[in-house]
Design a protein around this motif. Sequence first.
Motif, PDB file in Angstrom:
ATOM      1  N   GLY A 106      40.659  93.626  67.668  1.00  0.00           N
ATOM      2  CA  GLY A 106      39.278  93.516  67.206  1.00  0.00           C
ATOM      3  C   GLY A 106      38.329  93.168  68.337  1.00  0.00           C
ATOM      4  N   GLY A 107      37.112  92.817  67.962  1.00  0.00           N
ATOM      5  CA  GLY A 107      36.090  92.494  68.954  1.00  0.00           C
ATOM      6  C   GLY A 107      36.029  91.007  69.248  1.00  0.00           C
ATOM      7  N   ASP A 108      34.906  90.557  69.787  1.00  0.00           N
ATOM      8  CA  ASP A 108      34.840  89.161  70.254  1.00  0.00           C
ATOM      9  C   ASP A 108      35.030  88.140  69.134  1.00  0.00           C
ATOM     10  N   GLY A 109      34.457  88.389  67.945  1.00  0.00           N
ATOM     11  CA  GLY A 109      34.605  87.453  66.830  1.00  0.00           C
ATOM     12  C   GLY A 109      36.065  87.333  66.418  1.00  0.00           C
ATOM     13  N   SER A 110      36.755  88.452  66.366  1.00  0.00           N
ATOM     14  CA  SER A 110      38.161  88.472  65.944  1.00  0.00           C
ATOM     15  C   SER A 110      39.034  87.760  66.962  1.00  0.00           C
ATOM     16  N   LEU A 111      38.743  87.966  68.234  1.00  0.00           N
ATOM     17  CA  LEU A 111      39.544  87.311  69.277  1.00  0.00           C
ATOM     18  C   LEU A 111      39.246  85.810  69.328  1.00  0.00           C
ATOM     19  N   THR A 112      38.005  85.447  69.029  1.00  0.00           N
ATOM     20  CA  THR A 112      37.670  84.022  68.952  1.00  0.00           C
ATOM     21  C   THR A 112      38.536  83.365  67.876  1.00  0.00           C
ATOM     22  N   GLY A 113      38.700  84.047  66.757  1.00  0.00           N
ATOM     23  CA  GLY A 113      39.537  83.542  65.660  1.00  0.00           C
ATOM     24  C   GLY A 113      40.968  83.317  66.133  1.00  0.00           C
ATOM     25  N   ALA A 114      41.499  84.276  66.892  1.00  0.00           N
ATOM     26  CA  ALA A 114      42.881  84.167  67.381  1.00  0.00           C
ATOM     27  C   ALA A 114      43.016  82.968  68.315  1.00  0.00           C
ATOM     28  N   HIS A 115      41.993  82.753  69.124  1.00  0.00           N
ATOM     29  CA  HIS A 115      42.006  81.637  70.081  1.00  0.00           C
ATOM     30  C   HIS A 115      41.999  80.287  69.340  1.00  0.00           C
ATOM     31  N   LEU A 116      41.123  80.175  68.358  1.00  0.00           N
ATOM     32  CA  LEU A 116      41.044  78.930  67.571  1.00  0.00           C
ATOM     33  C   LEU A 116      42.359  78.642  66.863  1.00  0.00           C
ATOM     34  N   PHE A 117      42.909  79.717  66.310  1.00  0.00           N
ATOM     35  CA  PHE A 117      44.159  79.609  65.560  1.00  0.00           C
ATOM     36  C   PHE A 117      45.296  79.127  66.466  1.00  0.00           C
ATOM     37  N   PHE A 118      45.302  79.622  67.694  1.00  0.00           N
ATOM     38  CA  PHE A 118      46.322  79.189  68.654  1.00  0.00           C
ATOM     39  C   PHE A 118      46.118  77.715  68.995  1.00  0.00           C
ATOM     40  N   GLU A 119      44.849  77.351  69.211  1.00  0.00           N
ATOM     41  CA  GLU A 119      44.562  75.946  69.561  1.00  0.00           C
ATOM     42  C   GLU A 119      44.955  74.998  68.437  1.00  0.00           C
ATOM     43  N   GLU A 120      44.672  75.405  67.188  1.00  0.00           N
ATOM     44  CA  GLU A 120      44.921  74.508  66.059  1.00  0.00           C
ATOM     45  C   GLU A 120      46.376  74.487  65.600  1.00  0.00           C
ATOM     46  N   PHE A 121      46.995  75.660  65.568  1.00  0.00           N
ATOM     47  CA  PHE A 121      48.330  75.748  64.957  1.00  0.00           C
ATOM     48  C   PHE A 121      49.423  76.208  65.913  1.00  0.00           C
ATOM     49  N   GLY A 122      49.037  76.513  67.145  1.00  0.00           N
ATOM     50  CA  GLY A 122      50.036  76.908  68.150  1.00  0.00           C
ATOM     51  C   GLY A 122      50.665  78.262  67.888  1.00  0.00           C
ATOM     52  N   ILE A 123      49.992  79.101  67.090  1.00  0.00           N
ATOM     53  CA  ILE A 123      50.560  80.437  66.851  1.00  0.00           C
ATOM     54  C   ILE A 123      50.222  81.332  68.050  1.00  0.00           C
ATOM     55  N   PRO A 124      51.250  81.760  68.794  1.00  0.00           N
ATOM     56  CA  PRO A 124      50.983  82.608  69.958  1.00  0.00           C
ATOM     57  C   PRO A 124      50.296  83.902  69.531  1.00  0.00           C
ATOM     58  N   ALA A 125      49.261  84.269  70.251  1.00  0.00           N
ATOM     59  CA  ALA A 125      48.562  85.515  69.900  1.00  0.00           C
ATOM     60  C   ALA A 125      48.188  86.265  71.155  1.00  0.00           C
ATOM     61  N   VAL A 126      48.329  87.569  71.062  1.00  0.00           N
ATOM     62  CA  VAL A 126      47.744  88.436  72.094  1.00  0.00           C
ATOM     63  C   VAL A 126      46.684  89.259  71.388  1.00  0.00           C
ATOM     64  N   GLY A 127      45.488  89.290  71.968  1.00  0.00           N
ATOM     65  CA  GLY A 127      44.406  90.084  71.402  1.00  0.00           C
ATOM     66  C   GLY A 127      44.358  91.438  72.078  1.00  0.00           C
ATOM     67  N   LEU A 128      43.928  92.440  71.313  1.00  0.00           N
ATOM     68  CA  LEU A 128      43.660  93.751  71.911  1.00  0.00           C
ATOM     69  C   LEU A 128      42.193  94.064  71.690  1.00  0.00           C
ATOM     70  N   PRO A 129      41.505  94.580  72.698  1.00  0.00           N
ATOM     71  CA  PRO A 129      40.072  94.848  72.579  1.00  0.00           C
ATOM     72  C   PRO A 129      39.807  96.072  71.709  1.00  0.00           C
ATOM     73  N   GLY A 130      39.486  95.854  70.450  1.00  0.00           N
ATOM     74  CA  GLY A 130      39.240  96.969  69.532  1.00  0.00           C
ATOM     75  C   GLY A 130      37.809  96.919  69.039  1.00  0.00           C
ATOM     76  N   THR A 131      36.938  97.614  69.686  1.00  0.00           N
ATOM     77  CA  THR A 131      35.529  97.673  69.277  1.00  0.00           C
ATOM     78  C   THR A 131      34.851  98.837  69.976  1.00  0.00           C
ATOM     79  N   ILE A 132      33.962  99.513  69.261  1.00  0.00           N
ATOM     80  CA  ILE A 132      33.248 100.626  69.918  1.00  0.00           C
ATOM     81  C   ILE A 132      32.234 100.106  70.934  1.00  0.00           C
ATOM     82  N   ASP A 133      31.918  98.805  70.877  1.00  0.00           N
ATOM     83  CA  ASP A 133      30.811  98.276  71.692  1.00  0.00           C
ATOM     84  C   ASP A 133      31.128  98.126  73.181  1.00  0.00           C
ATOM     85  N   ASN A 134      32.385  98.042  73.529  1.00  0.00           N
ATOM     86  CA  ASN A 134      32.830  97.853  74.926  1.00  0.00           C
ATOM     87  C   ASN A 134      32.339  96.543  75.545  1.00  0.00           C
ATOM     88  N   ASP A 135      32.070  95.557  74.714  1.00  0.00           N
ATOM     89  CA  ASP A 135      31.456  94.332  75.226  1.00  0.00           C
ATOM     90  C   ASP A 135      32.455  93.193  75.439  1.00  0.00           C
TER      91      ASP A 135
END
Length: 328
Positions: A106-135
Amino acid sequence: MENKTISRIGVLTSGGDAPGMNAAIRAVVRTCKYYNLESYGIYRGYEGMILNDIRKLETKDVAYILERGGTFLKSARSAEFRTTEGRKKAFDNLQKHNINALVVIGGDGSLTGAHLFFEEFGIPAVGLPGTIDNDLSGTDSTIGFDTACNTAIQAIDKIRDTASSHDRLFFVEVMGRDAGFIAINAGIGSGAAATLIPEKKMPVETLIERLKSRAKAKKQSNIVIVAEGGKSGGAMEISEKVRKILPGYDIKVTILGHLQRGGSPSSFDRLLASKLGVAAVEGLIQGKYDVMAGIINNKVVYTPIKRAIVDDKSVDEDDFRVAKILST
Ligand code: F6P
């Protein structure tokens, strides 16, 4: 969490969909199979995690999706996942399925979610940049950006035909939220008279001057590309300003909108999504957590999510220069 505990990977697509998301999911599922890991599809992004809409995926589930636009896992923007209670519910559901790692596309909002989730619950996550915006930083291109640019350019080519038949001035609004990447690509790629993007304000007077000098050069039709959310306003707003100053022009406005989010992914996006899907699973196996996998100069790179979502990637100055030179 240690990397040796990873045995079940959950994959989800979140935020605005982007062509190539299916190709990325397919690559994640197949790579899991290759490394004898199980993969689980989480439907409608973080919403599905909260609602426990989670199903085991097999290789056959991802057959014939490589070439399809959208995302077969569906996508959503989850307000509940932004709350601690929502994330706790999501964590409990992952536990029920023994899912111990995530690939978030997903995009920045989705990756922010993954980051928070890792910080809070220690669930390892790798994000992939999925957005038409290229931002997103940490990758030369995001999944879906190339296809969206192609779609925009093809649509603008058609507008060009009718603009030229009627000697009209068209304002074409493209997507990109706060980023002008699609706009500048479409502007250069379609031979626009001017391109207005959020990162750089172009005063209406400059645009008027550009149009007048093109008139002197006997250019009878004009296409002006406007990025949505541009600092100078959207296409409607700008067209109204220009109409008042240049009443002699026959002005039309086209908003390309969600058309740019659909369609079969380009070969570039299929390749990017496939390589990144493999990189996501291999990254998790290697213990690379809380990172986004991207491709820079043809090489897979892992960037901390916190760094990838920082809004510091901007349209190349040189692209403005090229667009300006070619619009005269
Ligand atoms: O982030 C992708 C994007 O298509 C942006 O370019 C656009 O501003 C936004 O999503 C539109 O979101 P929605 O589909 O929720 O209206």
